[in-house]
Scaffold this active site. Structure first.
Site, PDB file in Angstrom:
ATOM      1  N   ASP A 275       0.809  -1.224   0.000  1.00  0.00           N
ATOM      2  CA  ASP A 275       0.000   0.000   0.000  1.00  0.00           C
ATOM      3  C   ASP A 275       0.836   1.264   0.000  1.00  0.00           C
ATOM      4  OD1 ASP A 275      -1.955  -2.135   1.231  1.00  0.00           O
ATOM      5  OD2 ASP A 275      -3.116  -0.486   0.370  1.00  0.00           O
ATOM      6  N   LYS A 286      -1.545  -5.064   3.938  1.00  0.00           N
ATOM      7  CA  LYS A 286      -2.647  -5.523   4.787  1.00  0.00           C
ATOM      8  C   LYS A 286      -2.146  -6.161   6.083  1.00  0.00           C
ATOM      9  CE  LYS A 286      -6.042  -5.017   4.380  1.00  0.00           C
ATOM     10  NZ  LYS A 286      -6.715  -3.903   5.106  1.00  0.00           N
TER      11      LYS A 286
HETATM   12  O1  MRU Z   1      -7.774  -2.645   2.884  1.00  0.00           O
HETATM   13  P1  MRU Z   1      -7.533  -3.053   1.465  1.00  0.00           P
HETATM   14  O2  MRU Z   1      -8.352  -4.219   1.029  1.00  0.00           O
HETATM   15  O3  MRU Z   1      -7.634  -1.875   0.510  1.00  0.00           O
HETATM   16  O4  MRU Z   1      -6.010  -3.530   1.471  1.00  0.00           O
HETATM   17  C1  MRU Z   1      -5.439  -3.942   0.266  1.00  0.00           C
HETATM   18  C2  MRU Z   1      -4.063  -4.446   0.412  1.00  0.00           C
HETATM   19  O5  MRU Z   1      -3.486  -4.445   1.463  1.00  0.00           O
HETATM   20  C3  MRU Z   1      -3.375  -4.863  -0.849  1.00  0.00           C
HETATM   21  O6  MRU Z   1      -2.481  -5.908  -0.609  1.00  0.00           O
HETATM   22  C4  MRU Z   1      -2.608  -3.659  -1.401  1.00  0.00           C
HETATM   23  O7  MRU Z   1      -3.469  -2.573  -1.599  1.00  0.00           O
HETATM   24  C5  MRU Z   1      -1.910  -3.955  -2.660  1.00  0.00           C
HETATM   25  S1  MRU Z   1      -3.103  -4.172  -3.924  1.00  0.00           S
HETATM   26  C6  MRU Z   1      -2.467  -4.363  -5.392  1.00  0.00           C
END
Ligand code: MRU
Length: 388
Positions: A275, A286
């Site tokens: 992220d 995550k």
């Molecule tokens: O809370 P989320 O579902 O938006 O978290 C998403 C993630 O952690 C993904 O692994 C990250 O955004 C990379 S997506 C290509």
């Protein structure tokens, strides 16, 4: 079915539509997003989620903001009010842009995309090409600048062109990561992934899941373990659904089963998304990702983080500077259960992300190439290359 049928953000006859991921896997439903408030809500509630997909949607969000500001101003001036200056209209769009950025703090793509579309608007305004306060002639969007073709465009159109460019670049970035990622893997490998870093999180094949989808097309026959990813179950609801839809051999496990699966020799590599990656290679992803990385190191399994250059944040020095989103306690105490299962009043802590220290990351896979430790110089070079 093509895996790209699952791309969750699209424009349909001028209206932004997103696949509502809170309904998956039970219902596949695109919802129309017609206001900045509706988009803020969709991002906050994870109807659209995954760093790149949030960025793409937010780029279109600035288009909605520009359209709203320009039409409000036109309505008011035809009703007899004094016309707004272009700067007043821009101030209104800036407020909406800041509001959108505030929806989620950790995924840098949200701010990156909004800033980029805003920069295209500011650039057009500063070229002094304003006619009748709202209409800009001879403004040139970034992509058209290269060819030098002048266009007649107004603020919404400039925003839309930049948002479209972000969407297209994200598709290409996914393909780049798919190829580089696949170069690290062998047919028949066992792979483990956490959360959802696939088509559903991007405007293309995904980040960490991109080589898996590409490998599927090329007969690689991977065996994938998908962590369920408490508390919002992106692994159970989204990754296992997306991979199974594309015919990939996927096995769903609870988060606390990763160790036994790794220890039993079933995992040859771990592939995860990101992220926000700090300049030193610490990567927020995550919640639970860092535990998977530590286990992988213990068992001698390579841990690859897939990071499009849009997710590299050189302004953030280390993972300690990344703001971690905290979410509603009910996500861990009550959601998914017919009745609340945790005792009323129990204290909860619900961080949505954690930071994997750079020392646990074997390599960072970007669309421009693979970066190995120490990451600092390689990340800076690849990010700056992209921006110049
Ligand atoms: O809370 P989320 O579902 O938006 O978290 C998403 C993630 O952690 C993904 O692994 C990250 O955004 C990379 S997506 C290509």
């Amino acid at each position: 079915m093509s895996v790209t049928d699952l791309i969750p953000v699209r424009m349909n006859e001028g209206t932004l539509e997103i696949l509502d991921q809170t309904l998956l896997p039970l219902e596949e439903k695109f919802i129309k997003i017609e206001s900045v408030e509706a988009l803020y809500d969709a991002i906050k509630k994870l109807k659209v989620r995954g760093a790149p997909a949030i960025g793409v949607a937010a780029g279109y969000g600035v288009y909605i903001a520009a359209k709203d500001a320009v039409s409000r101003s036109a309505r008011e001036s035809s009703a007899g009010s004094a016309s707004d200056s272009i700067f007043e209209i821009m101030a209104e769009i800036e407020r909406d842009a800041d509001y959108l950025i505030s929806a989620r703090p950790t995924a840098v793509n949200l701010k990156w995309a909004v800033d980029r579309v805003m920069a295209a608007l500011r650039d057009a305004v500063s070229r002094n090409a304003v006619i009748r306060n709202t209409v800009i002639r001879d403004a040139v969007s970034r992509s058209e600048k290269a060819t030098g073709d002048p266009i007649d465009a107004d603020l919404p159109e400039i925003a839309l062109a930049e948002a479209e460019a972000i969407r297209k670049e994200d598709f290409d970035a996914c393909m780049g990561m798919a190829e580089y990622g696949l170069s690290l893997l062998e047919p028949g490998m066992g792979l483990l992934t956490h959360c959802n870093a696939g088509v559903l999180a991007t405007a293309g094949y995904g980040t960490a899941l991109a080589p898996i989808h590409l490998g599927q097309e090329r007969g690689y026959d991977f065996k994938v373990f998908s962590d369920e990813t408490r508390p919002l179950l992106q692994g159970a609801r989204l990754t296992s659904w997306e991979l199974a839809k594309n015919g990939v051999d996927v096995t769903l496990i609870c988060d606390n089963m990763a160790s036994i699966v790794m220890k039993s020799g079933k995992v040859d590599a771990v592939l995860v998304g990101c992220d926000r990656m700090a300049a030193n290679g610490d990567g927020a992803n995550k919640i639970g990702t860092s535990a998977v990385a530590i286990l992988a190191k213990e068992y001698g399994i390579p841990f690859y983080m897939f990071v499009p250059t849009s997710t590299i944040d050189l302004e953030t020095e280390t993972g300690a500077d990344i703001v971690i989103e905290e979410r509603d306690p009910d996500e861990i105490a009550a959601m998914w259960y017919e009745e609340r299962m945790a005792p009323e009043g129990v204290k909860t802590y619900n961080p949505a992300f954690d930071v994997t220290d750079a020392k646990y990351i074997t390599a960072v896979v970007t669309e421009k190439g693979i970066v190995y430790p120490p990451f600092k110089d390689g990340l800076a070079r690849i990010k700056n290359e992209t921006e110049n």
